[in-house]
Design a protein around this motif. Structure first.
Motif, PDB file in Angstrom:
ATOM      1  N   THR A 142     -49.494  11.934   4.678  1.00 43.07           N
ATOM      2  CA  THR A 142     -49.288  13.382   4.635  1.00 43.07           C
ATOM      3  C   THR A 142     -48.540  13.848   5.884  1.00 43.07           C
ATOM      4  N   GLN A 143     -48.070  15.080   5.834  1.00 45.47           N
ATOM      5  CA  GLN A 143     -47.429  15.679   7.001  1.00 45.47           C
ATOM      6  C   GLN A 143     -48.386  15.710   8.185  1.00 45.47           C
ATOM      7  N   GLU A 144     -49.627  16.077   7.925  1.00 43.11           N
ATOM      8  CA  GLU A 144     -50.623  16.138   9.000  1.00 43.11           C
ATOM      9  C   GLU A 144     -50.848  14.765   9.612  1.00 43.11           C
ATOM     10  N   ALA A 145     -50.971  13.742   8.754  1.00 43.09           N
ATOM     11  CA  ALA A 145     -51.184  12.385   9.268  1.00 43.09           C
ATOM     12  C   ALA A 145     -49.983  11.921  10.082  1.00 43.09           C
ATOM     13  N   LEU A 146     -48.785  12.235   9.599  1.00 38.40           N
ATOM     14  CA  LEU A 146     -47.570  11.820  10.298  1.00 38.40           C
ATOM     15  C   LEU A 146     -47.529  12.427  11.705  1.00 38.40           C
ATOM     16  N   GLU A 147     -47.805  13.719  11.802  1.00 36.61           N
ATOM     17  CA  GLU A 147     -47.734  14.392  13.098  1.00 36.61           C
ATOM     18  C   GLU A 147     -48.843  13.927  14.046  1.00 36.61           C
ATOM     19  N   THR A 148     -50.001  13.573  13.477  1.00 36.45           N
ATOM     20  CA  THR A 148     -51.134  13.188  14.306  1.00 36.45           C
ATOM     21  C   THR A 148     -51.042  11.748  14.781  1.00 36.45           C
ATOM     22  N   TYR A 149     -50.688  10.844  13.857  1.00 37.52           N
ATOM     23  CA  TYR A 149     -50.768   9.414  14.169  1.00 37.52           C
ATOM     24  C   TYR A 149     -49.403   8.747  14.352  1.00 37.52           C
ATOM     25  N   ALA A 150     -48.336   9.425  13.968  1.00 38.77           N
ATOM     26  CA  ALA A 150     -46.997   8.844  14.116  1.00 38.77           C
ATOM     27  C   ALA A 150     -46.033   9.905  14.643  1.00 38.77           C
ATOM     28  N   PRO A 151     -46.306  10.461  15.819  1.00 36.75           N
ATOM     29  CA  PRO A 151     -45.487  11.569  16.317  1.00 36.75           C
ATOM     30  C   PRO A 151     -44.034  11.189  16.568  1.00 36.75           C
ATOM     31  N   MET A 152     -43.773   9.943  16.983  1.00 40.64           N
ATOM     32  CA  MET A 152     -42.383   9.532  17.191  1.00 40.64           C
ATOM     33  C   MET A 152     -41.626   9.535  15.870  1.00 40.64           C
ATOM     34  N   THR A 153     -42.283   9.077  14.812  1.00 38.56           N
ATOM     35  CA  THR A 153     -41.662   9.076  13.488  1.00 38.56           C
ATOM     36  C   THR A 153     -41.477  10.498  12.983  1.00 38.56           C
ATOM     37  N   ALA A 154     -42.467  11.353  13.203  1.00 34.64           N
ATOM     38  CA  ALA A 154     -42.366  12.741  12.753  1.00 34.64           C
ATOM     39  C   ALA A 154     -41.152  13.432  13.353  1.00 34.64           C
ATOM     40  N   LYS A 371     -59.267  -0.199   5.920  1.00 30.60           N
ATOM     41  CA  LYS A 371     -60.371   0.416   6.652  1.00 30.60           C
ATOM     42  C   LYS A 371     -59.877   1.181   7.878  1.00 30.60           C
ATOM     43  N   ASN A 372     -58.606   0.976   8.228  1.00 33.68           N
ATOM     44  CA  ASN A 372     -58.055   1.637   9.404  1.00 33.68           C
ATOM     45  C   ASN A 372     -56.654   2.179   9.122  1.00 33.68           C
ATOM     46  N   PRO A 373     -56.513   3.051   8.126  1.00 32.89           N
ATOM     47  CA  PRO A 373     -55.169   3.516   7.763  1.00 32.89           C
ATOM     48  C   PRO A 373     -54.492   4.316   8.876  1.00 32.89           C
ATOM     49  N   GLU A 374     -55.282   5.106   9.620  1.00 31.35           N
ATOM     50  CA  GLU A 374     -54.685   5.893  10.687  1.00 31.35           C
ATOM     51  C   GLU A 374     -54.140   4.991  11.788  1.00 31.35           C
ATOM     52  N   ARG A 375     -54.904   3.951  12.151  1.00 34.87           N
ATOM     53  CA  ARG A 375     -54.431   3.036  13.187  1.00 34.87           C
ATOM     54  C   ARG A 375     -53.228   2.243  12.685  1.00 34.87           C
ATOM     55  N   ALA A 376     -53.213   1.942  11.392  1.00 39.61           N
ATOM     56  CA  ALA A 376     -52.047   1.270  10.810  1.00 39.61           C
ATOM     57  C   ALA A 376     -50.805   2.153  10.927  1.00 39.61           C
ATOM     58  N   LEU A 377     -50.976   3.450  10.699  1.00 38.53           N
ATOM     59  CA  LEU A 377     -49.858   4.377  10.833  1.00 38.53           C
ATOM     60  C   LEU A 377     -49.395   4.446  12.288  1.00 38.53           C
ATOM     61  N   MET A 378     -50.327   4.393  13.212  1.00 42.23           N
ATOM     62  CA  MET A 378     -49.969   4.384  14.623  1.00 42.23           C
ATOM     63  C   MET A 378     -49.170   3.123  14.967  1.00 42.23           C
ATOM     64  N   ALA A 379     -49.598   1.995  14.432  1.00 39.14           N
ATOM     65  CA  ALA A 379     -48.878   0.744  14.687  1.00 39.14           C
ATOM     66  C   ALA A 379     -47.461   0.806  14.132  1.00 39.14           C
ATOM     67  N   LEU A 380     -47.314   1.338  12.930  1.00 41.43           N
ATOM     68  CA  LEU A 380     -45.982   1.473  12.344  1.00 41.43           C
ATOM     69  C   LEU A 380     -45.108   2.401  13.181  1.00 41.43           C
ATOM     70  N   ASP A 381     -45.716   3.408  13.766  1.00 44.36           N
ATOM     71  CA  ASP A 381     -44.958   4.324  14.624  1.00 44.36           C
ATOM     72  C   ASP A 381     -44.319   3.551  15.781  1.00 44.36           C
ATOM     73  N   TYR A 382     -45.071   2.627  16.373  1.00 45.11           N
ATOM     74  CA  TYR A 382     -44.530   1.820  17.477  1.00 45.11           C
ATOM     75  C   TYR A 382     -43.533   0.783  16.977  1.00 45.11           C
ATOM     76  N   LEU A 383     -43.824   0.143  15.852  1.00 45.87           N
ATOM     77  CA  LEU A 383     -42.896  -0.854  15.312  1.00 45.87           C
ATOM     78  C   LEU A 383     -41.543  -0.231  14.998  1.00 45.87           C
ATOM     79  N   ARG A 384     -41.536   1.022  14.574  1.00 44.53           N
ATOM     80  CA  ARG A 384     -40.301   1.707  14.210  1.00 44.53           C
ATOM     81  C   ARG A 384     -39.548   2.252  15.416  1.00 44.53           C
ATOM     82  N   ASN A 385     -40.283   2.822  16.376  1.00 42.75           N
ATOM     83  CA  ASN A 385     -39.649   3.697  17.353  1.00 42.75           C
ATOM     84  C   ASN A 385     -39.676   3.218  18.795  1.00 42.75           C
ATOM     85  N   ASP A 386     -40.678   2.467  19.185  1.00 39.32           N
ATOM     86  CA  ASP A 386     -40.728   1.986  20.551  1.00 39.32           C
ATOM     87  C   ASP A 386     -39.639   0.933  20.738  1.00 39.32           C
TER      88      ASP A 386
END
Length: 533
Positions: A142-154, A371-386
């Motif tokens: 969701t938009q909320e999840a993206l902004e919260t857990y993947a701010p670089m991607t957002a 079991k950890n979708p939010e942390r998975a989204l955070m990891a993807l944020d780093y894999l994509r943008n860092d």
């Protein structure tokens, strides 16, 4: 004529509006935060114990990620460095599992129902994205999840990529942030070309002449060793694309690859047919049969699990057919390991404009039962943008596998053979902002790039996503036929093309293909209406 004119204008606009060719390191076209649906009942489990407004990462987690292909020799070493960064930043590490090209089509759907605990998976419009999104196989982003857990991607995701990822208004994938053209090349042994006075392998006819020379003179070599699930239909696709581009109807695929459906891009009624009912199909199968009969690929191609580029690299074959991005890493490796082969690369488009891909051509999704979708989204944020993490995933370890050359290029080092450039199924996290091209790569590639860029086109149904929820059983039955009868024909294994095509049609009809195509046509008409056509 009105439709032909409109399509031509649309295609030209798509090309003119394109940023740069695949892999040229442009920055994102927009930094506007994409608009997504409101959260639909998905509540964060990572809020307690954190600073106000920040995700709670106090508990260390290990995320399991599935990729497609064969595990590179140095994969664990590369991911050890990625995990150092992820552990420090989000208190998470990634355990990578691979599905080989020979098994992914059968294994991919099974892991969703296996009961296994996992978190992240590569997906694409050609790799089960829609099928799993409509089956609730993926976690909604969701938009909320993206902004919260993947701010670089957002902040950086292309807004059009976000829109393309929507299935019934919801997003289940982070598409690549990368403008890509898919173009195909032949890779040939220059030493053998010189030996048999072959000057070019840049068309189906020229490839045929080259392979004839190999059959006649090099009994230890397979001319083109196709075989894995990934490339069983590569030659078919080249012939099929050319035949349909040169036809008056401009037939193109629609829906999922496995559904075997196609439609004329000039037909406003969007009448969907099975490929086997299209005018050019039998002629293509007849030529494939001729190539098979002449020994251009192995009689064991149906059960061969090694793809054609692997055979080429191993010295088992004389020709490879692959996309240009794959060719870059293979060329660099072969030039180092076998300079005596004098590997040469030729345009395999054969007059067919390359495709300006949708962003869904590569992406990453999160398992709906993670079991950890939010942390998975955070990891993807780093894999994509860092920059550090993204470069490790895409190219390997700097100083071992590659070294930087300026801001947007790299030089492959000898150890890149154990972690080749852009070869580790990193495609879902490709990012124009960080992308590096190989310096001193394939001779003449930049010239080819310019030709491809000038001619690239978007298909009319490029962003059409078929919702198969009402015909799941029929699609499952068709997929079985795709993996057996259809692929046999696609490799030319038939003694009676017309007869076996008729049998294929009969099987498809029994499996419910007409129902699937009717539903596909209905949705395609709705898609055109929504596009204002």
């Amino acid at each position: 004529m009105k439709r032909r004119t409109k399509i031509g204008a649309l295609l030209m606009a798509a090309v003119l509006g394109m940023g740069v060719l695949s892999g040229c390191g442009n920055t994102p076209a927009s930094t506007e935060t994409p608009q997504a649906p409101e959260a639909s009942g998905t509540e964060s489990t990572e809020t307690g114990g954190a600073e106000a407004g920040a995700p709670d990462i106090s508990e260390e987690v290990t995320l399991t990620m599935y990729l497609i292909g064969d595990r590179p020799v140095d994969n664990d070493e590369v991911f050890a460095k990625i995990n150092e960064k992820l552990k420090a930043e989000i208190n998470a590490t990634i355990d990578v599992k691979f599905m080989s090209w020979g098994e992914y089509e059968s294994k991919y759907p099974l892991i969703f129902a296996s009961g296994e605990e996992w978190d992240i998976i590569y997906t694409a419009d050609w790799c089960f994205y829609n099928a799993q999104a409509t089956k609730q196989g993926f976690w909604e982003i969701t938009q909320e999840a993206l902004e919260t857990y993947a701010p670089m991607t957002a902040e950086t995701i292309y807004s059009e990529a976000w829109e393309q990822a929507k299935v019934n208004g919801q997003v289940y994938m982070l598409p690549m942030n990368y403008k890509e053209i898919t173009s195909y090349v032949y890779m040939a042994r220059g030493d053998l070309m010189d030996k048999y006075e072959i000057t070019s392998v840049a068309s189906l006819d020229e490839a045929e002449a080259y392979m004839d020379a190999i059959v006649a003179n090099e009994p230890t070599l397979i001319p083109l060793d196709v075989g894995s699930d990934y490339d069983k239909l590569f030659v078919f696709d080249r012939m099929w694309e050319k035949a349909n581009w040169e036809s008056e109807e401009k037939v193109a695929g629609i829906g999922t690859w496995q559904a075997i459906g196609s439609v004329s891009e000039l037909d406003d009624t969007a009448a969907v047919k099975g490929n086997y009912d299209q005018a050019e199909f039998q002629g293509v199968i007849e030529r494939l049969k001729d190539w098979k009969d002449r020994g251009f690929w192995s009689k064991n191609a149906v059960v061969n699990t090694q793809n054609n580029t692997e055979s080429f690299q191993a010295g088992k074959s004389a020709l490879a057919l692959c996309n240009a991005n794959t060719a870059k890493s293979i060329y660099a490796q072969m030039s180092t390991e076998h300079p005596e082969w004098d590997v040469r690369v030729f345009d395999a488009q054969d007059g067919v404009p390359p495709i300006l891909n949708s962003y869904l051509a590569n992406g990453m999704s999160i398992f709906s039962k993670s079991k950890n979708p939010e942390r998975a989204l955070m990891a993807l944020d780093y894999l994509r943008n860092d920059t550090e993490v993204n470069s490790l995933f895409c190219y390997g370890i700097e100083g071992k596998h590659w070294e930087a050359s300026g801001d947007n290029a790299l030089v492959s080092l000898p150890d890149s053979a154990n972690y080749a450039y852009d070869s580790n199924c990193n495609w879902g996290v490709r990012n124009d902002a960080n992308w590096r091209v190989v310096e001193g790569g394939i001779p003449g590639l930049e010239e080819l790039n310019e030709v491809w860029k000038e001619n690239a086109r978007s298909r009319r149904y490029q962003t059409f996503v078929f919702d198969d929820s009402s015909v799941k059983n029929e699609v499952a039955a068709i997929t079985e036929i795709f993996n057996t009868d259809y692929k046999l024909l696609g490799l030319g294994f038939t003694d009676d093309p017309a007869g076996d095509i008729a049998k294929l049609k009969e099987k498809m009809t029994t499996a419910g293909a007409d129902t699937v195509y009717a539903e596909m046509q209905k949705q395609a008409q709705e898609f055109l209406a929504a596009q204002g056509e």
